[in-house]
Design an enzyme around this catalytic site. Structure first.
Site, PDB file in Angstrom:
ATOM      1  N   ARG A 153      -4.256  -4.715  -0.353  1.00 56.10           N
ATOM      2  CA  ARG A 153      -2.857  -4.661  -0.759  1.00 56.10           C
ATOM      3  C   ARG A 153      -1.978  -5.419   0.224  1.00 56.10           C
ATOM      4  NH1 ARG A 153      -4.304  -3.658  -4.957  1.00 56.10           N
ATOM      5  NH2 ARG A 153      -3.790  -1.964  -6.365  1.00 56.10           N
ATOM      6  N   GLU A 192       4.793  -9.169  -5.437  1.00 58.26           N
ATOM      7  CA  GLU A 192       4.095 -10.060  -6.375  1.00 58.26           C
ATOM      8  C   GLU A 192       4.879 -10.148  -7.670  1.00 58.26           C
ATOM      9  OE1 GLU A 192       0.153  -8.397  -6.714  1.00 58.26           O
ATOM     10  OE2 GLU A 192      -0.344  -8.857  -4.639  1.00 58.26           O
ATOM     11  N   HIS A 222      -3.873 -12.319  -6.502  1.00 58.89           N
ATOM     12  CA  HIS A 222      -4.339 -10.955  -6.789  1.00 58.89           C
ATOM     13  C   HIS A 222      -5.464 -11.002  -7.844  1.00 58.89           C
ATOM     14  CE1 HIS A 222      -3.009  -6.464  -6.734  1.00 58.89           C
ATOM     15  NE2 HIS A 222      -4.305  -6.567  -6.931  1.00 58.89           N
TER      16      HIS A 222
HETATM   17  N1  LIG Z   1      -7.378  -7.158  -4.843  1.00 59.99           N
HETATM   18  C1  LIG Z   1      -7.692  -6.416  -5.858  1.00 59.99           C
HETATM   19  O1  LIG Z   1      -7.586  -6.853  -6.998  1.00 59.99           O
HETATM   20  C2  LIG Z   1      -8.197  -5.049  -5.646  1.00 59.99           C
HETATM   21  C3  LIG Z   1      -7.718  -4.300  -4.628  1.00 59.99           C
HETATM   22  N2  LIG Z   1      -8.160  -3.028  -4.435  1.00 59.99           N
HETATM   23  C4  LIG Z   1      -7.606  -2.275  -3.309  1.00 59.99           C
HETATM   24  O2  LIG Z   1      -8.668  -1.886  -2.468  1.00 59.99           O
HETATM   25  C5  LIG Z   1      -8.440  -0.577  -2.004  1.00 59.99           C
HETATM   26  C6  LIG Z   1      -9.744   0.086  -1.663  1.00 59.99           C
HETATM   27  O3  LIG Z   1     -10.508   0.292  -2.831  1.00 59.99           O
HETATM   28  P1  LIG Z   1     -11.801   1.226  -2.844  1.00 59.99           P
HETATM   29  O4  LIG Z   1     -12.724   0.828  -1.764  1.00 59.99           O
HETATM   30  O5  LIG Z   1     -12.307   1.211  -4.230  1.00 59.99           O
HETATM   31  O6  LIG Z   1     -11.150   2.617  -2.514  1.00 59.99           O
HETATM   32  P2  LIG Z   1     -11.863   3.892  -1.899  1.00 59.99           P
HETATM   33  O7  LIG Z   1     -10.929   5.003  -2.126  1.00 59.99           O
HETATM   34  O8  LIG Z   1     -13.250   3.999  -2.378  1.00 59.99           O
HETATM   35  O9  LIG Z   1     -11.903   3.567  -0.330  1.00 59.99           O
HETATM   36  C7  LIG Z   1     -10.788   3.570   0.505  1.00 59.99           C
HETATM   37  C8  LIG Z   1     -11.275   3.956   1.880  1.00 59.99           C
HETATM   38  O10 LIG Z   1     -10.189   3.795   2.783  1.00 59.99           O
HETATM   39  C9  LIG Z   1     -10.282   4.841   3.736  1.00 59.99           C
HETATM   40  N3  LIG Z   1      -9.008   5.042   4.404  1.00 59.99           N
HETATM   41  C10 LIG Z   1      -7.901   5.663   3.946  1.00 59.99           C
HETATM   42  N4  LIG Z   1      -6.950   5.643   4.882  1.00 59.99           N
HETATM   43  C11 LIG Z   1      -7.469   5.000   5.957  1.00 59.99           C
HETATM   44  C12 LIG Z   1      -6.966   4.687   7.230  1.00 59.99           C
HETATM   45  N5  LIG Z   1      -5.719   5.023   7.596  1.00 59.99           N
HETATM   46  N6  LIG Z   1      -7.758   4.013   8.086  1.00 59.99           N
HETATM   47  C13 LIG Z   1      -9.013   3.658   7.728  1.00 59.99           C
HETATM   48  N7  LIG Z   1      -9.553   3.956   6.532  1.00 59.99           N
HETATM   49  C14 LIG Z   1      -8.784   4.616   5.651  1.00 59.99           C
HETATM   50  C15 LIG Z   1     -10.706   6.039   2.895  1.00 59.99           C
HETATM   51  O11 LIG Z   1     -11.263   7.039   3.705  1.00 59.99           O
HETATM   52  C16 LIG Z   1     -11.719   5.417   1.964  1.00 59.99           C
HETATM   53  O12 LIG Z   1     -13.022   5.514   2.488  1.00 59.99           O
HETATM   54  C17 LIG Z   1      -7.698   0.088  -3.171  1.00 59.99           C
HETATM   55  O13 LIG Z   1      -6.882   1.134  -2.713  1.00 59.99           O
HETATM   56  C18 LIG Z   1      -6.893  -1.015  -3.757  1.00 59.99           C
HETATM   57  O14 LIG Z   1      -5.601  -1.004  -3.234  1.00 59.99           O
HETATM   58  C19 LIG Z   1      -9.103  -2.488  -5.236  1.00 59.99           C
HETATM   59  C20 LIG Z   1      -9.626  -3.198  -6.273  1.00 59.99           C
HETATM   60  C21 LIG Z   1      -9.203  -4.543  -6.571  1.00 59.99           C
HETATM   61  O1  LIG Z   2      -4.493  -4.481 -11.693  1.00 61.51           O
HETATM   62  C1  LIG Z   2      -5.206  -5.370 -11.300  1.00 61.51           C
HETATM   63  O2  LIG Z   2      -5.672  -6.189 -12.029  1.00 61.51           O
HETATM   64  C2  LIG Z   2      -5.546  -5.488  -9.850  1.00 61.51           C
HETATM   65  C3  LIG Z   2      -6.638  -4.595  -9.444  1.00 61.51           C
HETATM   66  C4  LIG Z   2      -6.277  -3.851  -8.257  1.00 61.51           C
HETATM   67  O3  LIG Z   2      -5.559  -4.265  -7.418  1.00 61.51           O
HETATM   68  C5  LIG Z   2      -6.823  -2.504  -8.104  1.00 61.51           C
HETATM   69  O4  LIG Z   2      -7.664  -2.107  -8.919  1.00 61.51           O
HETATM   70  O5  LIG Z   2      -6.404  -1.824  -7.180  1.00 61.51           O
END
Ligand SMILES: NC(=O)C1=CN([C@@H]2O[C@H](COP(=O)(O)OP(=O)(O)OC[C@H]3O[C@@H](n4cnc5c(N)ncnc54)[C@H](O)[C@@H]3O)[C@@H](O)[C@H]2O)C=CC1
Ligand SMILES: O=C(O)CCC(=O)C(=O)O
Length: 528
Positions: free
Chosen positions: A235, A264, A282
Site C-alpha cells: 500500500r 491513486e 497498482h
Molecule cells: N498491490 C496489490 O495489488 C495488492 C496488495 N496487497 C496488500 O498486501 C497486504 C498484505 O497482504 P497479505 O499478505 O495477503 O495479508 P496477510 O494478512 O496475510 O499478511 C499481513 C501480515 O502483516 C503482518 N503485520 C501486521 N502489522 C504488522 C506490523 N506492524 N509489522 C510487521 N508485520 C505486520 C501480519 O501479522 C500479517 O502476517 C494487504 O494488506 C494489501 O494491502 C494485497 C494484494 C494485492
Molecule cells: O483491488 C485491486 O484490484 C487491488 C488489489 C489489492 O490491492 C488488494 O487485494 O489488496
C-alpha cells in the site's frame, strides 16, 4: 419473485459477472464505468455491493447506501473501507483474502528483479531509442543479497520462499506471528526492526493501518545501507513518499519498485519523474488467474450474503460463529429473547446492561453480551439492530455494557443472567437451556419461575392476598383475552409474581385496569 440487488462498483472478471447475471433471485447492476458521484445514486438500491480499490467505502458511500446489508471487498486490503462505519450501520464487510496472493507475490519478485537489472530503462533504450549500449546496464544479482521482509502473511511468506530459491539471505519482521512460522521455512526471524534496516533489499507486505503508515520514513532510511533497494507492492504510504523521493534523488536509495501510491490514480506523482524507480499502476492483483478467482468468490459470497446464508471472510463480526460450540447456540437465542423481554418490562431509559454467565457457558459471556444488546435495543431503537451494530449503537446511546463470569452456585449446569439498570432501578432475568433445546426463564428479579420465553404475556407483581387470580381472570375475560398459561411465584415480603401467557395482545387499557387492582404493585405487557 423478489430479487436482491447486487451492485458491482469496480471492474471484476466476467466469470463473476456471469454468475450474478445467471442467478434467478439476483438483480445485478454493473456500475464500474460510472462516475463515483453517480454511483451514490445507484448504490442506494443495493443489498450488497462489490468493490475493489477504486471505490472508497467512506461516509458518503455508506450514507447513500441506505439498504446495504453487506459489502464485498474483491481483494485483500480493506484500508479503503470504513469498517467502523459499516459496523455502526449493521453492514457486514468481507474481503477475499487469498485469491490474489500469488499475483502480488510474483509482481513483487518482478519489481525486485526489475530494480536490480534496471529492466524498464534498458528495455526503453533499445526499444524506444534504438540504442545498443550494453555498458550502460550493469545491474546487480539477487543471489547472496540480504532481503528484509516486513509482514510474513500470505504474501510476505511466499515472497520469502521465492527469494530463498534465488539463494538470498532472507529475514522477516512480523511481531504478530510466532517465530517458528518463519524458522520452520528456513527464514530468519527478528523482532528487532534494525535487522531489517540493515538489509540490501527491503520489501513490505503488511496491511495499511495506523501502526504501519510511514513505517519506513526519513529516520529509518538514514539507518539503511547506502544503495539499498526498496519494494512496495502492498500500500502507498507504508513508505513515506516524501522520504522516498528525497533519498532516491540523493542515491541513498539506489532503486525503488513501487506498485502502490498514497493517492491513486497517481499519474503526476514525483516518483514518476525519477530515473531510479520502476513503477506499475497498482497491478499486484492483476493476473487473469487471480482476477477470475476473485471475481467468482466475490460473486458467490455476495449472493450468499444477500440471501443471509453466510458471510465468508467477514471482517467486522463481533463473534466468530465457527468458534461457538453447539451447546452455546440456544443460549445466544435465549439471551436475546430474555433481554428483549426485560427491556419491555423495564419501561424506562436503559443506562446499563450486565450479562453474567455461569458454568462452561461463562467462556462465551462476551458473545452473549452482544446478543443481549441486540435484544435490549430492539425495543428502544427504531434502527435495525443486529449483532454487528448492537454494541456500537449501545455505546452511542451511552449504555454501559459489561460482563461477569460467576462460579456455579445456582444449581444449574449453565445459566445466563441479564441485569438492566434504568432510572427506575435494577431488573434482572435468568435463564437456562435443558436438553433438546428447551429454553426456560428460571428467575425474574427475586422470583423463581419456569416459563418458556415465547408469545404474549402479562407480568404482574402483586401483594400475595386472596382473590387476585380471579380478578385478573375476569378483567381478561371481559376483554376477550384467553389465558393459555398462568404461572405464579411467591417472593419475599408477601409479594408474588404472575406471568400470564395470553393468546391475544393486551392493550394499554387492559394493563391499566390490572394495575388499578388493589393488590397490584406493577404490571407490564411483553411480547417475544
Ligand atoms: N498491490 C496489490 O495489488 C495488492 C496488495 N496487497 C496488500 O498486501 C497486504 C498484505 O497482504 P497479505 O499478505 O495477503 O495479508 P496477510 O494478512 O496475510 O499478511 C499481513 C501480515 O502483516 C503482518 N503485520 C501486521 N502489522 C504488522 C506490523 N506492524 N509489522 C510487521 N508485520 C505486520 C501480519 O501479522 C500479517 O502476517 C494487504 O494488506 C494489501 O494491502 C494485497 C494484494 C494485492
Ligand atoms: O483491488 C485491486 O484490484 C487491488 C488489489 C489489492 O490491492 C488488494 O487485494 O489488496
Amino acid at each position: 419473485m423478489s430479487k436482491y440487488t447486487i451492485v458491482v462498483c469496480d471492474h471484476i472478471h466476467d466469470a463473476g459477472l456471469n454468475i450474478l447475471q445467471n442467478t434467478e433471485d439476483i438483480n445485478y447492476v454493473y456500475a464500474a464505468d460510472i462516475d463515483k458521484v453517480k454511483l451514490l445514486d445507484i448504490i442506494k438500491n443495493a443489498d450488497v455491493a462489490i468493490t475493489r480499490s477504486s471505490t472508497d467505502v467512506d461516509e458518503k458511500f455508506l450514507n447513500a447506501a441506505t439498504n446495504l446489508k453487506a459489502i464485498i471487498r474483491a481483494g485483500v486490503g480493506y484500508d479503503n473501507v470504513d469498517i467502523d462505519g459499516c459496523s455502526k450501520r449493521g453492514i457486514i464487510a468481507m474481503n477475499v483474502p487469498t485469491a490474489n496472493t500469488i499475483a502480488a507475490v510474483e509482481l513483487t519478485m518482478a519489481h525486485m528483479l526489475s530494480c536490480l537489472r534496471k529492466f524498464p530503462y534498458a528495455h526503453n533504450q533499445l526499444k524506444e531509442e534504438r540504442v545498443w549500449k550494453r555498458e550502460d546496464w550493469y545491474g546487480n544479482e539477487l543471489y547472496g543479497k540480504k532481503l528484509g521482509v516486513i509482514g510474513f502473511g500470505n504474501i510476505g511468506h511466499r515472497v520469502a520462499l521465492r527469494a530463498k530459491a534465488f539463494e538470498m539471505d532472507v529475514i522477516t519482521y512480523d511481531p504478530y506471528i510466532s517465530s517458528t512460522k518463519a524458522t520452520d521455512l528456513g527464514i530468519k526471524y527478528t523482532t528487532n526492526f534494525e535487522d531489517i534496516l540493515a538489509c540490501d533489499i527491503i520489501t513490505i507486505h503488511t496491511p495499511k493501518n495506523k501502526e504501519t503508515i510511514d513505517m519506513i520514513s526519513f529516520d529509518e532510511i538514514k539507518k539503511m545501507k547506502d544503495g539499498v533497494v526498496l519494494i512496495n507492492c502492498a500500500r502507498g504510504g507504508l513508505y513515506n513518499e516524501e522520504a522516498l523521493v528525497e533519498n532516491l534523488k540523493s542515491g541513498k536509495i539506489a532503486m525503488a519498485g513501487i506498485d502502490v501510491f498514497k493517492k491513486e490514480p497517481a499519474t503526476s506523482h514525483p516518483l514518476l519523474d525519477l530515473p531510479n524507480v520502476t513503477v506499475t499502476a497498482h497491478l499486484g492483483a492483476n493476473t487473469k488467474e487471480s482476477q477470475r478467482e476473485i471475481s467468482i468468490q466475490s460473486a458467490n459470497n455476495a449472493i450468499e450474503s444477500a440471501r443471509g446464508i453466510s458471510y465468508p471472510n467477514a471482517l467486522n463480526l463481533p463473534i466468530d460463529e465457527s468458534k461457538i460450540p453447539a451447546f452455546v447456540k440456544p443460549y445466544i437465542e435465549l439471551t436475546q429473547k430474555m433481554a428483549f423481554l426485560l427491556a419491555q418490562i423495564s419501561k424506562s431509559q436503559i443506562r446499563a446492561v450486565e450479562v453474567s454467565a455461569e458454568g462452561d457457558l461463562s467462556e462465551y459471556v462476551d458473545s452473549l453480551q452482544t446478543f443481549a444488546s441486540v435484544g435490549v435495543l430492539s425495543v428502544s431503537t427504531g434502527l435495525s439492530v443486529n449483532y454487528v451494530n448492537a454494541n456500537f449503537i449501545a455505546n452511542e446511546k451511552g449504555i454501559d455494557l459489561s460482563t461477569k463470569t460467576i462460579t456455579n452456585n445456582s444449581g444449574y449446569k449453565n445459566r445466563v443472567t441479564i441485569k438492566i439498570t434504568t432510572a427506575n432501578g435494577v431488573k434482572s432475568i435468568s435463564g437456562t437451556v435443558f436438553e433438546d433445546n428447551i429454553q426456560r426463564v428460571v428467575k425474574l428479579d427475586d422470583f423463581v419461575l419456569d416459563i418458556e420465553p415465547k408469545g404474549k404475556m402479562i407480568i404482574m407483581k402483586n401483594k400475595d392476598i386472596p382473590g387476585v387470580v380471579g380478578q385478573v381472570g375476569s378483567i381478561l375475560a371481559k376483554n376477550n383475552i384467553n389465558i393459555s398459561d398462568f404461572r405464579l411465584s411467591r417472593g419475599k415480603n408477601d409479594h408474588a409474581l404472575a406471568v400470564i401467557l395470553i393468546d391475544e395482545k393486551a392493550n394499554s387499557k387492559v394493563i391499566e385496569d390490572l394495575d388499578n387492582l388493589e393488590a397490584s404493585i406493577a404490571v407490564a405487557y411483553a411480547e417475544i
